[in-house]
Every structure is written in C-alpha cells, then in structure tokens.
Write a protein that holds these residues in place. Sequence first.
Motif, short mmCIF file in Angstrom:
data_model
loop_
_atom_site.label_atom_id
_atom_site.label_comp_id
_atom_site.label_asym_id
_atom_site.label_seq_id
_atom_site.Cartn_x
_atom_site.Cartn_y
_atom_site.Cartn_z
N LEU A 2 0.84 -1.20 0.00
CA LEU A 2 0.00 0.00 0.00
C LEU A 2 0.87 1.25 0.00
CD1 LEU A 2 -2.88 1.25 0.34
CD2 LEU A 2 -2.45 1.22 2.79
N LYS A 5 2.24 1.87 -3.40
CA LYS A 5 1.21 2.36 -4.32
C LYS A 5 0.92 3.84 -4.06
CE LYS A 5 -2.28 -0.24 -6.20
NZ LYS A 5 -3.24 -1.27 -6.06
N LEU A 6 0.72 4.16 -2.76
CA LEU A 6 0.39 5.54 -2.41
C LEU A 6 1.57 6.47 -2.66
CD1 LEU A 6 -1.64 5.04 0.88
CD2 LEU A 6 -2.50 5.70 -1.35
N ARG A 9 1.72 7.19 -6.26
CA ARG A 9 0.67 8.14 -6.65
C ARG A 9 1.02 9.55 -6.20
NH1 ARG A 9 -5.31 5.52 -5.67
NH2 ARG A 9 -5.16 3.96 -7.32
N ASN A 10 1.49 9.67 -4.96
CA ASN A 10 1.83 10.98 -4.43
C ASN A 10 2.95 11.63 -5.22
OD1 ASN A 10 -0.10 10.81 -2.46
ND2 ASN A 10 1.30 10.26 -0.83
N GLY A 13 1.72 12.34 -8.78
CA GLY A 13 0.72 13.41 -8.68
C GLY A 13 1.34 14.76 -8.39
N ALA A 14 2.47 14.77 -7.67
CA ALA A 14 3.11 16.04 -7.32
C ALA A 14 3.79 16.69 -8.53
CB ALA A 14 4.13 15.81 -6.22
N LYS A 278 -2.29 18.44 7.12
CA LYS A 278 -3.71 18.10 6.96
C LYS A 278 -3.84 16.73 6.30
CE LYS A 278 -6.53 22.18 6.77
NZ LYS A 278 -7.40 22.99 5.95
N GLU A 279 -2.97 16.53 5.30
CA GLU A 279 -2.99 15.26 4.58
C GLU A 279 -2.67 14.11 5.55
OE1 GLU A 279 -0.58 15.51 1.02
OE2 GLU A 279 -0.33 13.34 1.04
N THR A 282 -5.55 13.49 7.64
CA THR A 282 -6.59 12.80 6.86
C THR A 282 -6.28 11.31 6.74
OG1 THR A 282 -6.84 14.84 5.62
CG2 THR A 282 -7.91 12.91 4.71
N TYR A 283 -5.01 11.02 6.49
CA TYR A 283 -4.61 9.60 6.41
C TYR A 283 -4.99 8.87 7.70
CZ TYR A 283 -1.58 10.53 2.34
OH TYR A 283 -1.10 10.86 1.11
N ILE A 284 -4.67 9.53 8.82
CA ILE A 284 -4.93 8.88 10.12
C ILE A 284 -6.45 8.77 10.34
CG2 ILE A 284 -4.65 9.14 12.63
CD1 ILE A 284 -1.87 10.38 11.97
N MET A 286 -8.67 8.43 8.19
CA MET A 286 -9.26 7.41 7.32
C MET A 286 -8.84 6.00 7.69
SD MET A 286 -9.88 8.99 3.61
CE MET A 286 -8.35 9.79 3.33
N MET A 288 -5.36 4.97 8.61
CA MET A 288 -3.96 4.54 8.54
C MET A 288 -3.35 4.67 9.93
SD MET A 288 -2.42 6.08 5.00
CE MET A 288 -0.86 5.24 4.91
N LEU A 385 -4.95 17.44 11.57
CA LEU A 385 -6.12 17.73 10.75
C LEU A 385 -6.37 19.22 10.61
CD1 LEU A 385 -8.67 15.00 11.83
CD2 LEU A 385 -7.96 15.49 9.50
#
Lengths: 390, 259
Positions: A2, A5-6, A9-10, A13-14, A278-279, A282-284, A286, A288, A385
């Motif tokens: 995971l 993969k993330l 993507r990060n 995406g950056a 914040k990210e 958000t991970y936590i 959700m 993680m 957050l």
Amino acid sequence: MLAFKLAYRNLIGAGLRTWLNVFILSIAFVIIIWHKGLLDGWDKQARRDMISWEYGGGQYWQSKYDPYDPFSISESHGAVPEKLQQQVQKGNLLPILVAQGTIYPEGRVQSIRIKGIKANQNILQLPTDHFNKESENIQALIGQNMAQSNSLDSGEFVILRWRDVNGTFDAREIQIAGIFKTNAPSVDIGQVWVPLEKLQSMLKTPGEATILVKKNTEVPTSQVSGWEFKDLEVLLADLDAIIKSKNVGGSIFWFILLLLAMLAIFDTQVLSIFRRQKEIGTYIAMGMTKRQVVGLFTVEGAFHSVLAILVGAVYGIPLFIWQANTGISFPMEGQDYGLAISEIMYPAYSLTLVVGTILVVIIATLIVSYLPARKISKMKPTEALRGKLQ
Amino acid sequence: MKQEIYSPGKEYNSWQYTTFKLLRMENEAIISIKGVSKQFSMGKGKFTALSEINMQVKKGEFTGIVGPSGSGKTTLLNIIGSLDTPTEGTVKVLGNDISNLSAKKSASLRKTKLGFIFQTYNLLPVHTVFENVEFPLLLLKLSTEKRRKMVEEALSWLGIEDKAKSRPAQLSGGECQRVAIARAMVKKPEIVLADEPTANLDAANSHNILKAMVQLNQQLKTTFVFATHDDKVIKYLRRQVELFDGKIARDNMITQKEA
C-alpha cells in the motif's frame, strides 16, 4: 505494498516538484559515479603505465641502490648473480645500469640520470629498438618532456659528462636516437637512456647492473645475496599514496555531493511534515496507523532516489559509455604531479562502483526520509487535521 | 402493514428472526457517551473543553452537535471518531471503548466503520477525484475491480461521475465537498462524522449537499453525526444536541411533524 502504491501516486501526482527533486538527485548520482569513475580510471591507468614503462613485474635492486640518493648511485651496481643471469638470458629479467651524469644542452648544465638498457628488450615499453647498433656515436633515448625542456630533437647531439667506476670524469657527444612519449614521468624527466653495453663500457663496469626488471609477476622470485627484490606493492607505494590522498579529496567531494542530494530530500521531507499536515491527519482519520504514515513518507523519500537512478540512467549510461570510449582531455602536465597522468583520462566504471553508489544513496535517502517522518508519529491527529504548525 | 412485536419463547422463521434482530440493532445505541470530560493543557493551567457529557446515538440517526464556536463540538466529534480520547468518562462506538482502544484497533475502527467529512474537505491534492474516493478502499485492501465499482457507485450517488479524472484544485467548493462525502460514504460505513461540512459553501450548494446526505442516510441507513453551527445544516437535522461551554444545554429530537 500500500505504501508503495500511495507513494507512487503521491510522487507522480506532485508532478514538477517531484521531477525537480529527482533531476537534482540524478545529477548528484551521475556526478558521484562519474567522479569516482574518473579517479578509478586514473588509478588504473597510472598503475598500468608505471608497470609497463618502469616497474615490470617487480624489480631486483642492487643492495646499495637508493633512487632518492644521488650520492650513492655511483656505488650501487654489481655483477648480475649467476642465479639471475639465467633468467636474464631467458628474457625474464631486464638489467638496467644507473649512473649520474650531466648534459650541456645549449650551453646550460643539466644534471641527469643515465640509464643503460638492452636494445632488444621487450619487457618495458621503452622504444629501445631506436638504438642504431651500427652508429659509432653513443645513441640515446629521451622522453618528450625531457626533449622539450632541453630543446633537444631527434638526431641532434648533446655533450654528456659522467664519472666511471674509478671516479674519472669523461665526456662525449651523444646522439638523440629517438624521443618517446610516455605518461610515466619517472622514465622521462631528467632521464637519458643509452644501450646497456655502451654504458657498461663508459663506466668500466662490464656485466654489471643496478636494477633487474622482472618481465611479469609470474616469473619466480629468488633470494639473492647483494640484491633486494621489490614487489609492485613497494614500487607503487608512492603512487598509491598519491592516489590515496586524491581519493581522500575525492571522498570529501563525494560526501559534499551526497550531502547536497540528501539535503534536497531532507528539505522536501521536512517541508512535507509542515505543508502536508492536513494530509497526514486525513490519512490517520481514514484509518492509517501512524506507522503506516511514517512508512509512506519514508517510501516516498526512497522513491525519489529510485526515480533518480532511472532518470540518471537515461542520460548517465550514454554519457559514461561515451566518456569511457573517448576519454577526457586532461590539460595538466604529468610532471606537475610527478606520477603517470595521461593526456586523456579514461574513466573506469566498475559494477562495484555503480552498485555501491546506488546502495549508499538509497540507504542515505531512507535515513533522511525516515528522520522527518518519525516526527509524524509524535503528531496528534487532531492537530494534524487542523494543519496547525507544531 | 402492522409491525409484529417480538415475543421471547415464540417460534419464528429465519426471515422473521433476522428482521427482529435488525430492528433491535436499530434501537440500540451505536454511540454511547457517559460522563465524558476533556481538558487541554494551556500553559500552566487547564482548559475544559467538555464537561460531564452524556448522550447516546442510535443507528440511522441524523444528529447534529450544535453550538457556538468553542463550545466543544469538534472535540466531541474527534472523541467519537477515536481521533482523541476523553480525560474522563467512557465513549463506546459500535461496542468499542474508545478510551481503552489501542492505536491499531482505533485505526481499524476508523478504517472499517467510520467515515469523516471535514470543513475544509481535506482531499488529497495530488490525487484525482477517483483516487481520493478510492483511498479508503485501498486501505481495506479490496480488489481493483471491486474498488472501481464501488468508487463509480459513490460518484454516481453524489452526481460527480464526470469529475472522476479531475484534481481537487480544478473543482468548486461544492464539488470538493461532494467528493469528500463520496470518500466518506464509499465503504458504506456505519457512522459518518461531519465537522462543519457546509461552512465553506454557499446556500445552494449547502442544500444540495445536505439533500444528498439525507438521501444516503435514508438509503443506506448510515448514521450521520454533525458538528455544526450552520443554520442551513440545523434545518435538516432530526436531532440537535446543543453544547454550550462544553456542556449539553439541550437535546432536541425533532419529530416528523416539526420537520
């Protein structure tokens, strides 16, 4: 999986931010490998040249011979022992007789070392076939640097003065039979090569020698009274010391480059901790765990170096191949350093160098990525957050 | 059709039994808060954010914790969401005691049973809308095909299928919040916790978003708990728990007639 993969993507995406970091890191990669390759290439070339032009597979020195003491040179010669004479006749040993002398090019006085060498030898790279056996003159070979510094050209004559074994001075004109080009300054600067038999008769030391050069390292070494064997480790000690000092300098340069590359990663990671709070929250939120988040950021950092390897390979491999084939012009004269430096340097890229550098950079990247990421584990999710700076 | 009441000892078929079980679960509190206080250290002193909070939330509720700024709404929501722990008291969410939950179990609870909607959307800026909504499913390690279907379904609930390839920076505030709701709802969690979900939206967008949430609440029986002081949200709530200075000032259940 995971995290990979993330992280992928990060990073993708950056966009530009990632590629800028990756490009800078790849430059560091390429320069580190190129620089180390250059030093390794120089090291190999210098050793190769010194062996082929001067040291052969090792040397027997007459026990009184000290190349750094000009006053003992006149006494450092002796008859070749019977045991070694057999090897000389087989062509496995090359006798060289060494004497002090003076030349007078254009009215100047130049102290030199006269070295007698067999005309038909093939142990050293010296072009002794230039000696004209039919000439009545004393034939001499000199190196290009020696010729330039004394304004001597092929076919020209210069007066040579020497002392024979009895201490009697004598002088004669010698003819420059050939000028050779070498990367080994110790056979060039201040050296005049003459036929061995001629020098033996000039010094009144028939059958004697100062040095016996082994054809290669496979020729067996014998213990002979009055002679000391110097293997390549001893003979190349000075060169190794210089290379070592260059390597120390190179290592500092390498460390600075690595530090710069790591600084880019560290900076990105530290910035991430503050900018991406914040990210992280958000991970936590959700689901993680903090460990997963630390893992994600560490993998992200490490991915920079993996991408940098790929990007570096795209332009680095063709660059390395091109440089290894065409070499790099080295503007400095070898004599400035006193060791073999070729005009064109060919970098040598070994698998150990490439894999070693890649491993070091990846491990260093992992460490500098992990350190700021570890701070995340101390961050409260509620604070993260809110994106509140801590 | 009149609902039959369960009588212990009477024999029922499996369908009837399942229906009774579901009905019982619906009536059971899935969030139970007893004597909860929360204090924060502020310099040498302490600040009390919540004091002696007691409340229960049942499955399928559309509840709001309302009150002015600083009344402790977000703190209470964070505690329910296991992002924070109470200083005193117990909070049980779906049978899990938040105060005694390990970090790993707490993360697992959030991952499987809870969905979060934030005031500032908190979308992952470098990911596309699809990837943002897919994120909770990645954590659940579902197959690619299953993830794709579930994401597409969630995007269609919120009417943002056409934005799947966009990045958050290319969306309006309303669209961002729809993505955030889709992300919270995609795994069909038991509880959705929404912190000021309409604070950054205009009236029209707020109503659209809230309508969507009401619809999801009715369709999927998901429990919604809001922390808000926005009148636009309050109008939609079926229950208002009013906080004032960290204490429950009023707990209003709005009947169908009032609504």
